[in-house]
Design a protein around this motif. Structure first.
Motif: not given
Length: 661
Positions: A498-502, A647-654
Motif C-alpha cells: 500500500p502507499a502508506a507502506a512506501m 494507492h498501492g502496487v501489486l508485485l507479482n513474483y514466481t
C-alpha cells in the motif's frame, strides 16, 4: 489569487515538440523569462512573439509556452522574473479595494519567492556562523582565501606560501631520484652482458653465466653444461649432451648414456645391465625373459622364468585341471568338465547342465514353470515367476476408470473385490471435473464407502485428488491411503504494497496525501505524483524463501482528482536486491513502465502488469529488495495535467517451492 506553489521555474527537456507547460503563477506575460540551453551548454534568452507565444491569461496556475522553432536537444528554462516595482497607490481617505490589495500582496509574495530562489543558489555560511565576511578588493592573479584568524577573506593568504615551498621540495626530490636511476641503468647493463671480469663481489653477468667469460665463472657456463662432449665440464661431471647420446674421450659417461640404455642390443650397457630394447624383444636377457617372451611364448614356461606367457594364459591349455590354473579361453568356453578341478567355464554356467550344483543361467531363466531349478535349493526359474506376475497383473490392471463425483468416488475393477483387507490396492483414474474439495471417500465393488486419508493420517486438502489423474489407493485395514496426492510445486504469487507502506524519496519525493469520498466518507491513503516533475517513492520487501530469485512485474492502483481532459499516466518501477552485508547505496536495475488511462474523479484504476523487471544486485534467497516507483511525467504518453494519486502496487513474483521451510 492565493499563492500556494513555491516553485519559480521549470527546466524541461527538448525532445522535438513545441509546447512546454509550467505550473507556477505569473501576473503578466512579461513576468516570464524563457531561456534556451543548447546541448553544448550555451544559453540564449528567447523573445515573446519572435521566438514563442504564451497561452491566454490568467496564469494563476501556470500556462503553456509554444515555441516557434522545434528543439530536439538541450533544455528550455521557464522562469518567473518579476520587476522590483510597486504600482499600487492608495489616496488618503480613498477606497481600499480588496482586489488591488490582494494583487499587491500576490506580487510581493511572488517577488519574495523569486529572491529566495536566487539566494538559495548563492554560496552561504552555515546558519550557526557568526561571521559576515566581505570579498577583498580584486588583485590580478592573486588567490583569495581565509586570513590566519579565519574571520575574513583576503588576497594571498599566508598558507599559500607553505604549499609553494612544499611543491619546490617535491621537485628537488624528483631530480635526485632521476640521477639515481641513471646510475642504476649503467650497473644493470654490466649485470646483463659484461664478460671481461666479474661485475661485483666475485659475481658474473648473465651473459658470462650463459656463454662463459674471461677467467670465469667458476661453476661453468650454461653452454658447456648443455653441449660439451669432448671432456668433463667441471671435475668429473658431464654435459647434458654427453649423458643423452654419449661423447668422445672423457666426454663418454662410464655408466652409459641414455641412448645406449634405450637401444643397445649388442651387449650389456654398463657390464651388467641390458638396454630397454633388449629387455623388450631380445634374447640375451634370457635369465629373466624378455617382454616378447612373456607376451607370446607357448608350449611351456617362459625361458628363464617359472610361469606362462600372456598368450598361454589367454588361449593355451597348459595347466588345465590343476588347482588355480586354466587359460582365459578355457574359463570362457570349455564344457568337458571343470577347468581347475573345481569350477566350470562361463559357457557351462550359462547354458550347460554340469553346473547342476547351483544351476546354470539357462535353467534359472527358462526351466519349466512348475519345476524347481536343479541344485537351486527349491527355487524356481524366472519363467515361473514371470507367469505368476502375469496372473497377478491380470487382477490389477494399470488403472480403473473411476466414477461417482467430487469427494465421493467409486471404482469397479474387472475382477470384483469381495472384501476390504490391509494391503489391497487399486489405481483409479478420477472422473473429469471431480477435484476433491476436502475430505473424500472411495467405494470399490460396492463394498461400502471408505475414508481417503493421507499417509500422515490427515484428510487430503482441496485439489490433492485431481480430475483426470491416476491415483494409487492402498487399504490399511481401516481406510484407503492416497499414495500420490497432487501437490503444487510453486507458481505465480503476489505481494500488495500500500502507499502508506512506501517512503517518499528525500530528493524529488512524492507527497503524502489522503482522500475522503463525498458520500460514504471512505478514507484512501495516497502518494501524489506531480504532473511535470519526476517524483519517486520506495518500499523495502524481504522476499520469501520460496521466491525463485527471478524477475517481477508490477500493477499500479491509482486515482486522480477532477479534471476535464487528458487522463494518461505513465507509471514505472525498478528494484535492487541486497544480501547480508551488501552496501545500501546500490544501483537499481532497469526500470519498466506501463501506461494507464483514467477519466472519472476518485475512481480506482488498475494498470496492466509491467514487462518483467530485472532487479539490480545479485538476487539470492532471503534478500531484502528495495523497490522504487515513479510517475514518468516527461513521457509523451503521460498527459494528466494534475497529480496522479498512487494507492498501492501489486508485485507479482514466481516461487519454486511449496513453502518457506
Amino acid at each position: 489569487m492565493t499563492v500556494s506553489a513555491v516553485i519559480t521555474k521549470a527546466l524541461l527537456d527538448c525532445t522535438g515538440g513545441t509546447q512546454y507547460s509550467f505550473s507556477f503563477p505569473i501576473i503578466a506575460a512579461s513576468d516570464l523569462t524563457v531561456i534556451r540551453r543548447a546541448a553544448d551548454g550555451s544559453e540564449s534568452t528567447l523573445s515573446l512573439t519572435t521566438h514563442y507565444t504564451l497561452s491566454a491569461a490568467p496564469w494563476d496556475n501556470g500556462g503553456t509556452v509554444t515555441t516557434v522553432a522545434t528543439y530536439s536537444d538541450g533544455k528550455l528554462l521557464l522562469k518567473r522574473v518579476m520587476p522590483l516595482t510597486q504600482g499600487t497607490h492608495y489616496t488618503t481617505g480613498g477606497m481600499f479595494p480588496a482586489a488591488a490589495h490582494e494583487a499587491a500582496l500576490d506580487k510581493l509574495t511572488l517577488v519574495a519567492q523569486q529572491n529566495a530562489e536566487a539566494i538559495a543558489r548563492a554560496p552561504r555560511l552555515p546558519d550557526s556562523s557568526a561571521l559576515s565576511p566581505t570579498l577583498a578588493e580584486p588583485i590580478a592573479g592573486a588567490p583569495i582565501g581565509w586570513n590566519d584568524a579565519a574571520t575574513g577573506l583576503v588576497n594571498n593568504p599566508t598558507g599559500i606560501t607553505t604549499h609553494v615551498n612544499a611543491a619546490s621540495a617535491s621537485a628537488a626530490a624528483a631530480l635526485a631520484s632521476e640521477q639515481a636511476a641513471d646510475v642504476s641503468e649503467a650497473l644493470a647493463a654490466d649485470w646483463a652482458s659484461k664478460t671481461s671480469a666479474a661485475v661485483a663481489g666475485g659475481e658474473w653477468s648473465a651473459k658470462a653465466h650463459a656463454l662463459g667469460g674471461t677467467g670465469g665463472p667458476e661453476g661453468g657456463n650454461a653452454k658447456d653444461w648443455a653441449i660439451k662432449s669432448d671432456g668433463y665440464v667441471i671435475g668429473s661431471d658431464h654435459s647434458a649432451q654427453s649423458w643423452a647420446i654419449g661423447g668422445t674421450g672423457d666426454g663418454q659417461p662410464a655408466a652409459g648414456d641414455a641412448k645406449s640404455w634405450a637401444s643397445n642390443v649388442s651387449s650389456t650397457v654398463d657390464g651388467t645391465g641390458y638396454s630397454s630394447k633388449e629387455y623388450a624383444q631380445g634374447s640375451q636377457s634370457a635369465t629373466g625373459g624378455s617382454s616378447k617372451n612373456w607376451a607370446s611364448q607357448t608350449g611351456g614356461n617362459v625361458s628363464g622364468g617359472s610361469d606362462y606367457s600372456s598368450k598361454e594364459w589367454a588361449i593355451g591349455t597348459a595347466g588345465r585341471g590343476s588347482s588355480g590354473k586354466g587359460s582365459a579361453k578355457e574359463w570362457a568356453v570349455y564344457t568337458g568338465g571343470t577347468v581347475d578341478d573345481a569350477s566350470y567355464s562361463a559357457k557351462e554356467y550359462a547354458q550347460g547342465s554340469q553346473a547342476g550344483a547351483g544351476g546354470s543361467a539357462k535353467e534359472w531363466a527358462s526351466k519349466a514353470e512348475d519345476s524347481a531349478v536343479p541344485g537351486g535349493g527349491g527355487e524356481y526359474s524366472a519363467k515361473h515367476y514371470a507367469a505368476k506376475a502375469a496372473a497377478s497383473a491380470a487382477n490389477h490392471p494399470p488403472y480403473v476408470s473411476g466414477g461417482g463425483s467430487a469427494d465421493a468416488y467409486t471404482a469397479t475393477p474387472a475382477t470384483a473385490w469381495t472384501s476390504y483387507a490391509a494391503g489391497n490396492w487399486i489405481r483409479v483414474k478420477i472422473p473429469a471435473t471431480s477435484d476433491n474439495t476436502g475430505a473424500a471417500t472411495l467405494n470399490v465393488s460396492g463394498l461400502g464407502t471408505q475414508s481417503i486419508k493421507l499417509v500422515s493420517g490427515g484428510d487430503p486438502a482441496a485439489g490433492m485428488i485431481k480430475s483426470g489423474a491416476v491415483h494409487l489407493f492402498v487399504h490399511d485395514g481401516t481406510h484407503f491411503q492416497v499414495m500420490n496426492p497432487t501437490v503444487s510445486s510453486g507458481g505465480l504469487q503476489s505481494i500488495w504494497i500500500p502507499a502508506a507502506a512506501m517512503t517518499p524519496r528525500t530528493t524529488n519525493g512524492a507527497a503524502s496525501g489522503s482522500v475522503e469520498t463525498t458520500t460514504h466518507k471512505v478514507m484512501l491513503s495516497t502518494l501524489d505524483f506531480d504532473a511535470s516533475t519526476l517524483e519517486y517513492a520506495q518500499a523495502t520487501v524481504r522476499m520469501p524463501k520460496s521466491w525463485d530469485e527471478g524477475t517481477v512485474t508490477a500493477i499500479f492502483v491509482w486515482s486522480h482528482a477532477s479534471t476535464s481532459t487528458n487522463f494518461g499516466v505513465v507509471w514505472g518501477g525498478q528494484g535492487v536486491a541486497l544480501s547480508d552485508d551488501d552496501a545500501g547505496d546500490a544501483a537499481f536495475g532497469t526500470a519498466q513502465t506501463v501506461i494507464d488511462t483514467g477519466g472519472t474523479t476518485n475512481d480506482l484504476y488498475q494498470s496492466a502488469a509491467t514487462s518483467a523487471i530485472t532487479l539490480g544486485g545479485s538476487p539470492a534467497e532471503g534478500d531484502a529488495v528495495i523497490f522504487q516507483f515513479y510517475r514518468n511525467a516527461s513521457d509523451g504518453s503521460d498527459t494528466l495535467a494534475i497529480d496522479a494519486r498512487l494507492h498501492g502496487v501489486l508485485l507479482n513474483y514466481t516461487t519454486n517451492a511449496n513453502s518457506d521451510a
